[in-house]
Each structure stands twice: as structure tokens, then as C-alpha cells.
Design an enzyme around this catalytic site. Structure first.
Site, mmCIF file in Angstrom:
data_model
loop_
_atom_site.group_PDB
_atom_site.id
_atom_site.type_symbol
_atom_site.label_atom_id
_atom_site.label_comp_id
_atom_site.label_asym_id
_atom_site.label_seq_id
_atom_site.Cartn_x
_atom_site.Cartn_y
_atom_site.Cartn_z
ATOM 1 C CB THR A 14 -0.941 0.000 1.216
ATOM 2 O OG1 THR A 14 -1.857 -1.086 1.100
ATOM 3 C CG2 THR A 14 -1.745 1.290 1.319
ATOM 4 C CB THR A 89 -0.147 -3.715 6.437
ATOM 5 O OG1 THR A 89 -1.378 -3.647 5.706
ATOM 6 C CG2 THR A 89 0.505 -2.349 6.482
ATOM 7 C CG ASP A 90 -3.319 -7.378 3.517
ATOM 8 O OD1 ASP A 90 -3.657 -6.584 4.420
ATOM 9 O OD2 ASP A 90 -3.971 -7.525 2.463
#
Length: 309
Positions: A14, A89-90
Site C-alpha cells: 500500500t 501490511t497484510d
């Protein structure tokens, strides 16, 4: 005093995402080059002599073990004082955990990312990137380093790579720590000669979950992790299916919990020959199982590895 040399390894996520200007959602991850992310934060030059390498540019859901191995090898090769990794971040907690188990380096390694794309009205990526660089060169590290010196920096906080976990899908601070205690005998896996990791799949138990899911996962895996309910519980139908699997195709099965916190101690009436994940959440149990399988196929030896985690 000369500035410390920091290499930023960009992987996408992101923080490199692009969407409609001013909006936080509806973006595409991994669109902006790492060099451009750094150029957008000129203050970084006040703290370090920075260079950038683009390892990949993907949504972190598309991270692979091949990229992990490339990262680990490159970090070991680099002649730098510290390394910062930009990452989605996932799966950041998974990459951080993998690196904590496979790096043996004196260089601080700090992962960071963002919850908002670069094109948002108020993106959080620039502040996280600057903070990660400062942490990497020792400006904001308040705690003693872990044995492996791998960290996650996010939202003005620093997290131990072995304990960090993404616990929110929407908050600007999505990271927290799990219940895993600090290891007195830290594990290390040499992956320098590996091109890929053994295949391990995670299967999630819920009410009326079809046990054939477990059987299929076992047929396409070298090991399986069950994300069970509570302290790693599942139905009698799943227990019967698991017994058939382990009789027909002996392979390591690790039982973990779909709950973020707490310790799994094996229910031997459901899974007498399985391996307890202890404090590891399913995704980290899968990483440890993959690394263990790269060393041995012995279930008893793998059980001992998990007992040390």
C-alpha cells in the site's frame, strides 16, 4: 560523524499504492518505485546515506517464498549499516517472522509500510518510512535488540519481528504483538542454498466445515496447519478425517488456533499424533513448519523444533 549507510529494499504494498487522488480506498498496491517513495521524503537524507533497491513491486498478498529467500540473501550480502524494507501490511508479520528465523546479521533490519496509499489526502507512508530509517540507524530504538535484530516500525511504534501481528484491517496502527514469549534458545535456519520452501497449507475450522477440505490440503502439501477453534479444537468429523490422513500419507500436521492470543496445548483425543503450535498463530506456524521441513521430514524432530519456538 558520517551518516550511516541504509539500504531500502522496496517490495511494493500500500505504501507504493496508487488510487484516486485524495481517497484512502480503491487503490492498486505496488505501483510506485521505491526510489520515488524515498525521493518524496527528503528529510531521510538528514539521518542516513540512503540507497534503494527494488526487490519486487507487489501487493503483499502476492508475496512468495522465492521473494523471501531473495530478500534474505540480499540482506546478508549488503555492505550497509542497516536495512529498511517497504512492504504491504497484510503479510508483513509473515515476512518479518521469516526473516527473524533466517537472518544472522548485525545489521538492524526494519520493515515498514502504510495503511493509506501514496495518493491519499493524508498518506501515512512517508512518516512511517522516515521513522523506520531513524529506527534503523538507532535514533528511536528504546529497547534492546532481539537476537536477530529484525523489527517492524509502524505508527511511531517498534515491534519485535517474532511477535508482531497485523490485528486490524482498517486502523492506522494495525500492528500489535502476540503472546509468544522471548525465546531463550532462538531458532535459526540456514536458507542460503534454498530456491523455494516446502509447501504448507493452512486450513480453517468452523462450524460444519467439511473435513474433505483437510484431506484435500494434505494431498497438495508437505505439511498442514489447522487453525482450530479455541485452543486448537475441531469437530469429531475433522478428527476422524485427520486420522485417515495421517495413516494414509504420514505428514506433519500442526494444530494452532484461529484466536489471536493464547497457547495451544494439544488435545490428544482429537489429534494424538499432531504437533501443537504453542503460541504461534496459524500463519507463523506455517512458516516455521516450512522451514523445519526444509531441514527434515521427521515428525519427531519437527515436534522438537516447535517446542523451542
Amino acid at each position: 560523524m558520517a551518516k550511516k549507510k541504509v539500504v531500502i529494499l522496496a517490495t511494493g504494498g500500500t505504501i507504493a499504492g496508487v488510487g484516486k487522488p485524495g481517497e484512502n480506498l480503491g487503490y492498486t498496491s505496488g505501483q510506485i518505485a521505491g526510489a520515488d517513495l524515498v525521493a518524496a521524503v527528503p528529510e531521510i537524507a538528514d539521518y542516513a546515506d540512503v540507497s534503494v533497491e527494488q526487490i519486487c513491486n507487489v501487493n503483499s498478498d502476492d508475496m512468495t517464498s522465492e521473494i523471501w529467500l531473495k530478500l534474505a540473501r540480499r540482506i546478508d550480502e549488503l555492505e550497509a549499516d542497516a536495512v529498511v524494507i517497504t512492504h504491504g501490511t497484510d503479510t508483513m508479520d509473515e515476512t518479518a517472522y521469516f526473516l527473524s528465523l533466517t537472518l544472522r546479521t548485525d545489521k538492524p533490519v526494519v520493515l515498514t509500510g502504510s495503511m493509506r496509499p501514496a495518493t491519499a489526502k493524508d498518506p501515512d507512508g512517508p512518516a512511517n518510512l522516515l521513522g523506520a530509517v531513524r529506527a534503523a540507524v538507532g535514533f528511536v530504538v528504546d529497547d534492546e535488540p532481539t537476537e536477530n535484530n529484525v523489527w517492524v516500525y509502524f505508527g511511531d511504534e517498534l515491534f519485535d519481528a517474532r511477535r508482531v501481528q497485523k490485528c486490524s484491517a482498517s486502523q492506522l496502527q494495525p500492528m500489535d504483538v502476540d503472546d509468544m514469549p522471548a525465546s531463550k534458545d532462538p531458532l535459526f535456519f540456514d536458507v542460503s542454498d534454498l530456491q523455494e520452501l516446502p509447501k504448507v497449507n493452512v486450513v480453517y475450522f468452523g462450524v460444519d466445515s467439511d473435513p474433505r477440505i483437510l484431506e484435500y490440503a494434505a494431498s497438495v502439501s508437505e505439511g498442514v496447519v489447522i487453525a482450530g477453534a479455541g485452543a486448537g479444537e475441531f469437530s469429531l468429523k475433522w478428527a476422524a478425517s485427520l486420522a485417515r490422513v495421517m495413516e494414509s500419507m504420514p505428514l506433519p500436521v500442526v494444530v494452532s488456533s484461529r484466536i489471536n492470543h493464547g497457547t495451544v496445548t494439544l488435545n490428544t483425543s482429537l489429534a494424538p499424533d499432531a504437533i501443537a503450535a504453542g503460541n504461534l498463530p496459524p500463519q507463523k506456524a506455517a512458516i516455521l513448519l516450512r522451514l523445519a521441513l526444509a531441514q527434515t521430514n521427521s515428525i519427531s524432530k519437527i515436534r522438537k523444533i516447535f517446542a523451542r519456538a
